[in-house]
Design a protein around this motif. Structure first.
Motif, mmCIF file in Angstrom:
data_model
loop_
_atom_site.group_PDB
_atom_site.id
_atom_site.type_symbol
_atom_site.label_atom_id
_atom_site.label_comp_id
_atom_site.label_asym_id
_atom_site.label_seq_id
_atom_site.Cartn_x
_atom_site.Cartn_y
_atom_site.Cartn_z
ATOM 1 N N PHE A 1 3.085 74.621 -6.149
ATOM 2 C CA PHE A 1 2.142 74.381 -5.777
ATOM 3 C C PHE A 1 1.835 74.592 -4.253
ATOM 4 C CE2 PHE A 1 0.053 72.237 -9.679
ATOM 5 C CZ PHE A 1 0.298 73.225 -10.531
ATOM 6 N N TYR B 1 -2.476 70.319 -17.691
ATOM 7 C CA TYR B 1 -3.460 70.740 -16.612
ATOM 8 C C TYR B 1 -2.652 71.227 -15.541
ATOM 9 C CZ TYR B 1 -6.927 69.871 -12.719
ATOM 10 O OH TYR B 1 -7.590 70.169 -11.541
ATOM 11 N N LYS B 2 -1.342 70.949 -15.248
ATOM 12 C CA LYS B 2 -0.643 71.691 -14.341
ATOM 13 C C LYS B 2 -0.293 72.982 -14.485
ATOM 14 C CE LYS B 2 1.504 67.658 -12.075
ATOM 15 N NZ LYS B 2 0.910 68.138 -10.563
ATOM 16 N N SER C 1 -3.416 75.263 -13.896
ATOM 17 C CA SER C 1 -3.308 75.562 -12.552
ATOM 18 C C SER C 1 -2.471 76.526 -12.208
ATOM 19 C CB SER C 1 -3.211 74.032 -11.871
ATOM 20 O OG SER C 1 -3.826 73.157 -12.075
ATOM 21 N N GLY D 1 -3.808 79.840 -10.285
ATOM 22 C CA GLY D 1 -3.350 80.312 -9.053
ATOM 23 C C GLY D 1 -2.825 81.721 -8.946
ATOM 24 N N ALA E 1 -5.429 80.332 -18.046
ATOM 25 C CA ALA E 1 -5.695 79.016 -17.484
ATOM 26 C C ALA E 1 -6.713 78.091 -18.409
ATOM 27 C CB ALA E 1 -6.391 79.009 -16.295
ATOM 28 N N LEU F 1 -12.528 72.846 -13.013
ATOM 29 C CA LEU F 1 -11.543 74.114 -13.022
ATOM 30 C C LEU F 1 -11.745 75.100 -14.124
ATOM 31 C CD1 LEU F 1 -9.243 75.244 -11.561
ATOM 32 C CD2 LEU F 1 -7.818 74.212 -12.936
ATOM 33 N N TYR G 1 -6.528 66.798 -6.789
ATOM 34 C CA TYR G 1 -6.203 67.368 -8.195
ATOM 35 C C TYR G 1 -6.630 68.761 -8.352
ATOM 36 C CZ TYR G 1 -6.161 62.517 -9.599
ATOM 37 O OH TYR G 1 -5.603 61.032 -9.686
ATOM 38 N N LEU G 2 -7.830 68.993 -7.177
ATOM 39 C CA LEU G 2 -8.062 70.449 -7.288
ATOM 40 C C LEU G 2 -8.465 71.087 -5.780
ATOM 41 C CD1 LEU G 2 -9.529 72.663 -9.390
ATOM 42 C CD2 LEU G 2 -11.521 71.528 -9.346
ATOM 43 N N TRP H 1 -9.088 77.777 -2.623
ATOM 44 C CA TRP H 1 -9.748 78.957 -3.653
ATOM 45 C C TRP H 1 -10.988 79.426 -2.912
ATOM 46 C CZ3 TRP H 1 -15.038 78.726 -6.110
ATOM 47 C CH2 TRP H 1 -15.289 79.705 -6.802
#
Length: 515
Positions: free
Chosen positions: A330, A366-367, A370, A374, A381, A407, A487-488, A493
């Motif tokens: 990330f 969740y990761k 993500s 991405g 996702a 998300l 977290y987001l 984005w």
């Protein structure tokens, strides 16, 4: 038939290593009784099964009757635990000391008071040396019992010395429990709610912290008192979003193990968890170079052939190393590259399923979601976000559930789903936000934008993204509104939509600026 995932004896047998199995067979064969033979037959039958099937066991071992099976399984479980206790005793000082306490009690009951006192003194010295005051206090209590009932030596100075020892150890022990209670309750609150959402949350957490944290003289404190003191500060500063203070105390936590190097071997779980919290603090601060350095140290510890290994330690090393490897992707904007580790992560998640709690599983999903988001694979996702959203225990991490839904909504928008599907997702997010105790501005603004974006003319979409980005940047200046951005990373984005480049390209630009 009992479910293999909840049958304790089956879980335990399937977790055994070959050497643990050999030890159990030798351990059970000592008496050579017919009952022990049945234990071994049942053990072998269970060991050979991939999934638990009791009907098959009864066919395979005719000497075991159906009415006996429950009792045999219960006794086998006790025998296995006794065998494992003996097998792992050399690696666990506390097991050895508890065993010596039992021997001292036996000697006392036999009337061999001097022998008992000698053994208790050795236990006490070792327990205090390795920071195990609860064991030392048990030894002192038995010493006091013997000295108060029998004339074993000169009592004049002995009574005073035992009283002083008991007072000192019990004071340290009481302080340890006070500190660990504060740390545990703060951690429990963090798992339930997450970070402070407003001034009221901040004041409530601070009031609890200040009222319950005892005053500690760090110069006189022992290892565990310092450890729980630092732990409590890590959770407090994380929840109140003082990220620099959180980093300082996480570093103190890890440095404590450098001050007491033998505790890395004695308490590896606490060292590993300290390293993870340090990595988490560095990630939140976007301190990439230090983050990479600490992650490498954790991997070196994991690869050290001399370190202690057991399923608990191996589970935590997998959990923390791969969580932070994903975080590294990330930070570096290497989402597509990060996809290569997902098969290994999923395999380990399945292998460690019995050891991992639901909260940690959800964070992993969740990761993973993500990473796919991405890299531009929005349908994958959505698949992993649904694992978070539809998990049966939705009371865990309300904030994580919320960000997963937002998300998910963005992923549906990006994936180009039709208006009906998007409308359904909007309704579900709206319903969830309505049930939340405290909605934050970032969540509300994104929801408003996604609800109306379908009606914006194509040539106006870019301006709408720019407007939302400016609004969110303003919101992020408020300390209590920064939590969602951890977290987001919605701003990255938006920048990708405005500049018409992949999200990972935006992240790489940010890393270059940070360097």
């Amino acid at each position: 038939m009992p479910n293999q995932n909840i049958d304790p004896i089956f879980q335990l047998i399937k977790s055994l290593t070959p050497s643990e199995k050999r030890h159990f067979r030798l351990f059970t064969n000592k008496s050579g009784s017919s009952e022990d033979l049945k234990f071994l037959q049942l053990f072998d039958a269970l060991d050979q099964q991939e999934t638990l099937n009791e009907t098959q066991i009864l066919k395979q071992v005719p000497s075991i009757k159906k009415a006996q099976l429950a009792n045999l399984k219960s006794n086998l479980y006790k025998h296995l635990l006794s065998s494992l206790r003996t097998y792992h005793a050399p690696q666990n000082l506390d097991i050895q000391l508890h065993e010596q306490l039992d021997y001292a009690r036996v000697l006392y009951n036999k009337g061999f008071y001097q022998q008992s006192l000698k053994m208790l003194d050795k236990v006490k010295v070792a327990a205090l040396e390795f920071e195990l005051p609860h064991i030392a206090l048990t030894a002192i209590d038995l010493e006091k019992l013997i000295e108060s009932q029998y004339i074993t030596r000169s009592l004049s100075g002995r009574a005073e010395s035992l009283t002083q020892e008991a007072t000192t150890v019990s004071t340290h022990l009481a302080q340890m429990h006070q500190l660990s209670n504060v740390a545990l309750r703060l951690y429990g609150h963090y798992l339930k709610v997450g970070l402070a959402r407003n001034q009221e949350d901040h004041e409530s957490i601070t009031a609890f912290f200040e009222a319950n944290l005892p005053i500690l003289d760090l110069k006189r404190a022992g290892f565990y008192e310092k450890l729980y003191y630092y732990q409590a500060h890590v959770w407090y500063h994380l929840m109140t979003q003082d990220l620099k203070a959180c980093y300082r105390y996480a570093q103190k936590w890890v440095d404590l193990f450098e001050e007491y190097p033998h505790m890395k071997e004695r308490r590896p779980v606490l060292y590993i968890k300290g390293m993870h919290n340090l990595l988490n603090a560095l990630y939140n601060l976007l301190y990439h170079s230090k983050f990479s350095e600490v992650l490498q140290q954790l991997e070196e510890f994991a690869n050290d052939p001399k370190r202690r290994s057991n399923p608990n330690i191996d589970t935590l090393l997998f959990l923390y190393i791969y969580t932070n490897k994903i975080n590294a992707y990330f930070l570096e904007g290497k989402f597509t590259e990060g996809l290569q580790i997902i098969p290994g992560v999923l395999k380990n998640l399945e292998g460690f399923q019995a050891q991992l709690d639901p909260h940690r599983m959800l964070v992993f999903y969740y990761k993973i979601a993500s990473l796919y988001f991405g890299s531009g694979d929005f349908k994958k996702a959505i698949e992993y976000l649904n694992k978070v959203i539809h998990h049966r225990n939705t009371s865990l991490r309300e904030d994580l559930q919320c960000f997963a839904r937002i998300l998910n909504l963005i992923a549906h928008y990006e994936a180009g789903y039709d208006d009906d599907t998007l409308d359904y997702q909007i309704r579900t997010v709206y319903h969830f936000l309505g049930k939340m105790d405290n909605q934050q501005q970032m969540q509300v603004e994104i929801f408003r934008f996604l609800r109306k974006v379908g009606g914006i003319a194509p040539h106006q979409v870019k301006d709408a993204f720019i407007e939302l980005k400016d609004t969110l940047i303003t919101i992020s200046q408020n300390p209590f509104e920064r939590r969602p951005f951890l977290y987001l990373d919605i701003i990255s984005w938006l920048e990708s939509k405005i500049d018409n480049v992949p999200v990972q390209e935006v992240m790489r630009r940010k890393l270059a600026r940070l360097k």
